[in-house]
Design an enzyme around this catalytic site. Structure first.
Site, PDB file in Angstrom:
ATOM      1  N   CYS A  27      41.055  48.658  48.042  1.00 44.02           N
ATOM      2  CA  CYS A  27      39.713  48.382  48.548  1.00 44.02           C
ATOM      3  C   CYS A  27      39.728  47.295  49.623  1.00 44.02           C
ATOM      4  O   CYS A  27      40.429  46.294  49.504  1.00 44.02           O
ATOM      5  CB  CYS A  27      38.834  47.951  47.377  1.00 44.02           C
ATOM      6  SG  CYS A  27      37.103  47.931  47.746  1.00 44.02           S
ATOM      7  N   HIS A 139      41.435  42.518  53.117  1.00 45.72           N
ATOM      8  CA  HIS A 139      41.620  43.200  51.838  1.00 45.72           C
ATOM      9  C   HIS A 139      40.749  42.542  50.778  1.00 45.72           C
ATOM     10  O   HIS A 139      40.567  41.327  50.763  1.00 45.72           O
ATOM     11  CB  HIS A 139      43.086  43.156  51.412  1.00 45.72           C
ATOM     12  CG  HIS A 139      43.448  44.264  50.478  1.00 45.72           C
ATOM     13  ND1 HIS A 139      43.044  44.280  49.155  1.00 45.72           N
ATOM     14  CD2 HIS A 139      44.145  45.414  50.675  1.00 45.72           C
ATOM     15  CE1 HIS A 139      43.496  45.381  48.578  1.00 45.72           C
ATOM     16  NE2 HIS A 139      44.154  46.088  49.479  1.00 45.72           N
ATOM     17  N   HIS A 140      40.194  43.359  49.882  1.00 43.88           N
ATOM     18  CA  HIS A 140      39.320  42.828  48.832  1.00 43.88           C
ATOM     19  C   HIS A 140      40.087  41.923  47.873  1.00 43.88           C
ATOM     20  O   HIS A 140      39.489  41.099  47.167  1.00 43.88           O
ATOM     21  CB  HIS A 140      38.662  43.980  48.062  1.00 43.88           C
ATOM     22  CG  HIS A 140      37.279  43.674  47.590  1.00 43.88           C
ATOM     23  ND1 HIS A 140      36.964  42.534  46.886  1.00 43.88           N
ATOM     24  CD2 HIS A 140      36.112  44.360  47.716  1.00 43.88           C
ATOM     25  CE1 HIS A 140      35.674  42.538  46.601  1.00 43.88           C
ATOM     26  NE2 HIS A 140      35.130  43.614  47.100  1.00 43.88           N
ATOM     27  N   ALA A 141      41.411  42.049  47.841  1.00 44.64           N
ATOM     28  CA  ALA A 141      42.211  41.166  46.985  1.00 44.64           C
ATOM     29  C   ALA A 141      42.089  39.708  47.422  1.00 44.64           C
ATOM     30  O   ALA A 141      42.294  38.794  46.614  1.00 44.64           O
ATOM     31  CB  ALA A 141      43.679  41.602  47.007  1.00 44.64           C
ATOM     32  N   ASN A 328      37.684  37.038  43.259  1.00 44.53           N
ATOM     33  CA  ASN A 328      36.853  38.178  42.873  1.00 44.53           C
ATOM     34  C   ASN A 328      36.212  37.903  41.516  1.00 44.53           C
ATOM     35  O   ASN A 328      36.690  38.354  40.481  1.00 44.53           O
ATOM     36  CB  ASN A 328      37.704  39.447  42.825  1.00 44.53           C
ATOM     37  CG  ASN A 328      38.107  39.921  44.206  1.00 44.53           C
ATOM     38  OD1 ASN A 328      37.303  40.492  44.934  1.00 44.53           O
ATOM     39  ND2 ASN A 328      39.348  39.661  44.586  1.00 44.53           N
TER      40      ASN A 328
END
Length: 482
Positions: A27, A139-141, A328
Site C-alpha cells: 500500500c 510507502h504506507h509503511a 501507522n
C-alpha cells in the site's frame, strides 16, 4: 553505547507497517498539491536536503525480509525528485487528464527498495485550480495519513505570516457526566446503562467483523471491483462553510455531514448506473428491481486515528514514549450505507447520524488494532494480512477524513491552493478522502476506472452537498457558520 547506536540504525517495523508492505497489499500514499505559482525544483531539492535527515523514516531502507528499518547516511535527494517534460501546447483540460494519467502510471511502478521509500514529482503545468502540481508519493509503511500530513505541514508556513507555523482545528471537548450536577443515583444509572450499551455495541461490531472475514460479503454493485486494478485519482473542491452550515443546522459533526453526503452521492450514482443499464437493455426499473436496490448491502471501512487528538506535531510524534506515536496507529469501523433514494436530502444525514453515534459508542477500533497485532505476533504476518485483505475484499470502499490547516499555507515561497491525499494498493475499487484546508473541503477519490466514473462520482458528491444546503435554507433552520 555501541548497542544504542545499533538500535538507532536498526528499528523493527510496527505490525501495521509490516502488513502494508506485504506483496498482497503493498500500500502506498499519494498527496497531490496544487500550487498558486510555478514550482522551482531547485528550491524543493534544497529544502529536502536540509530536512530529510531530521526524519528517520525518510532516510531509512527496508531490510531484505521487510521487518526492520535500516538507517542510511547517504540519501541522494536528486534521485527522489522527478520533473517530467509537459507539452506547453496542452490546454488546461488536457493537462488535467495528463496529471490524472501520470499519477495513475507512477502508482503502478513499485517504489525502489534500494533507496528510501518516497518520491516527489513536479508537474509545472496549469490546471483549472492551480498553476502547478506537486505529487508526493511514499510507502504506507513509513506512516499513516496523520503522520505524513504532520510531517508535510511542519515544513510549511502561513502565507499571511511567513514566520508562523500552520494551525490545525482544535477538537472541542465534550462535557462529561461527571461534571454535571444532578442526583447521584441518576448519574449512576446513566453510567451503568452507557456501559452496558458500550459492551453490547462492541460485541455486535466484533461479530460483524468476524463474519465479514469469513462469509459476510457486500452486494455486487457498479461500485464493487476486483483487486489488482489500476487506480485513477481525481478531486473536487467544495465549500467548508457550506458543510459547517449544515453541521450547525443539524447539530452534528463535520464527519457526520460528510458521511451523509457520501450516502446521498452513492445512492444517486448507483440508481443512475442501473437506470443507464436498463435503458441500454430496453427495460424499466420494476418495483421488484427497486426493492432489490433498497436491500443492497454496501459497507465502507472508515479509517480512524487512534491517537489522543487529530494531527500531531512532528516533535511529539518522534519523542520516545509519546502517546502521539509516529507510524501507522490507525484502525477501522465497518460502516453500512443505506442505498435508497430520499425526497428529502436531510434524511441521509439522519440515517448516518444514528448509525455513526452507535459506532462511536463501541470499542471495536481498539479491538481490531489489538487483534491485528496479536495475530501478527502469534500466527505470523501472512495470516494477519489474509484477514485484513478478506475484510477489504468483502466490503465495497474505504473512507478517510483528515483536518488540514485553518489558513492558507506556503512551502518555501510556493502558496498552496489545495491538498488532495489518496491511497493505492487496496483491493477495493473505491476510496474517498476528505481533507479540510482553509475555507475549503477537498474531496479526493481513487477508483478503478474500468468500473467507476471518477468525475461523475465527484459530481454526485458536489450535487448532494448543494441539495442539503438548499434544504436547510428552504426549511429556515438555524444556519450560522462557526
Amino acid at each position: 553505547m555501541e548497542k544504542k547506536m545499533k538500535e538507532e540504525e536498526e528499528e523493527p517495523l510496527s505490525p501495521m507497517a509490516r502488513a502494508f508492505q506485504e506483496p498482497s497489499i503493498d500500500c502506498g500514499i499519494v498527496i497531490k498539491f496544487g500550487c498558486k505559482t510555478k514550482i522551482n525544483p531547485d528550491v524543493i531539492v534544497d529544502s529536502l536536503k536540509l530536512n530529510v535527515f531530521k526524519h528517520p523514516r525518510f532516510c531509512s531502507l527496508l531490510d531484505d525480509d521487510g521487518t526492520k528499518w535500516l538507517r542510511t547516511d547517504v540519501v541522494n535527494v536528486e534521485e527522489h525528485v522527478f520533473v517530467p517534460d509537459i507539452d506547453p501546447k496542452l490546454t488546461e483540460e488536457d493537462v488535467e487528464w495528463f496529471v490524472e494519467d501520470y499519477i495513475s502510471s507512477i502508482t503502478m511502478i513499485p517504489l525502489d527498495r534500494t533507496k528510501p521509500l518516497w518520491e516527489v514529482h513536479i508537474l509545472n503545468a496549469k490546471t483549472s485550480d492551480a498553476e502547478a502540481i506537486c505529487v508526493i508519493r511514499c510507502h504506507h509503511a513509513l506512516g499513516d495519513g496523520v503522520s505524513i500530513l504532520s510531517l508535510i505541514l511542519a515544513s510549511t508556513r502561513k502565507t499571511s505570516e511567513p514566520e508562523a507555523f500552520s494551525t490545525l482545528p482544535v477538537p472541542k471537548c465534550r462535557e462529561s457526566y461527571n461534571h454535571r450536577r444532578g442526583f447521584s443515583f441518576f448519574r449512576l444509572v446513566l453510567v451503568v446503562c452507557s456501559t452496558v450499551r458500550l459492551i453490547w455495541n462492541t460485541l455486535v461490531d466484533s461479530f460483524l467483523c468476524m463474519a465479514t472475514i469469513f462469509f459476510l460479503k457486500d452486494t455486487d454493485t457498479p461500485l464493487k471491483g476486483k483487486p489488482g486494478a489500476i487506480k485513477k485519482f481525481s478531486h473536487r473542491i467544495v465549500s467548508l462553510d457550506d458543510i459547517k452550515l449544515i453541521k450547525n443546522a443539524m447539530e452534528m459533526t463535520i464527519n457526520d455531514v460528510l458521511l451523509g453526503v457520501t450516502e446521498a452521492a452513492l445512492t444517486r450514482y448507483l440508481h443512475q448506473s442501473y437506470d443507464k443499464t436498463n435503458e441500454e437493455a430496453g427495460t424499466s426499473l420494476t418495483p421488484n428491481r427497486q426493492d432489490l436496490l433498497d436491500r443492497i448491502r454496501l459497507r465502507s471501512l472508515i479509517v480512524v486515528n487512534l491517537r489522543p487528538t487529530g494531527s500531531q506535531s512532528i516533535a511529539d510524534m518522534m519523542a520516545k514514549g509519546s502517546k502521539c506515536r509516529w507510524g501507522n496507529y490507525i484502525s477501522v469501523i465497518l460502516f453500512p450505507f443505506t442505498i435508497a433514494l430520499q425526497s428529502d436530502p436531510l434524511v441521509y444525514l439522519s440515517n448516518v447520524k444514528s448509525m455513526i453515534d452507535r459506532k462511536k459508542n463501541s470499542l471495536i477500533t481498539y479491538i481490531i488494532y489489538t487483534f491485528s497485532e496479536f495475530v501478527i505476533k502469534a500466527f505470523g504476518i501472512n495470516v494477519a494480512v489474509a484477514f485484513q485483505r478478506k475484510i477489504m475484499l468483502n466490503t465495497t470502499m474505504c473512507i478517510s477524513n483528515l483536518p488540514g490547516p485553518t489558513e492558507e499555507v506556503s512551502f518555501h515561497g510556493h502558496p498552496i491552493a489545495y491538498f488532495a491525499p489518496s491511497i493505492y494498493g487496496l483491493p477495493q475499487a473505491l476510496t474517498i478522502h476528505y481533507l479540510s484546508y482553509a475555507n475549503k473541503m477537498i474531496i479526493s477519490v481513487a477508483v478503478d476506472p474500468m468500473i467507476i466514473d471518477a468525475h461523475k462520482l465527484c459530481d454526485e458528491l458536489e450535487e448532494s452537498l448543494k441539495n442539503m444546503k438548499l434544504a436547510i435554507l428552504e426549511k429556515g433552520l438555524p444556519n450560522h457558520v462557526n
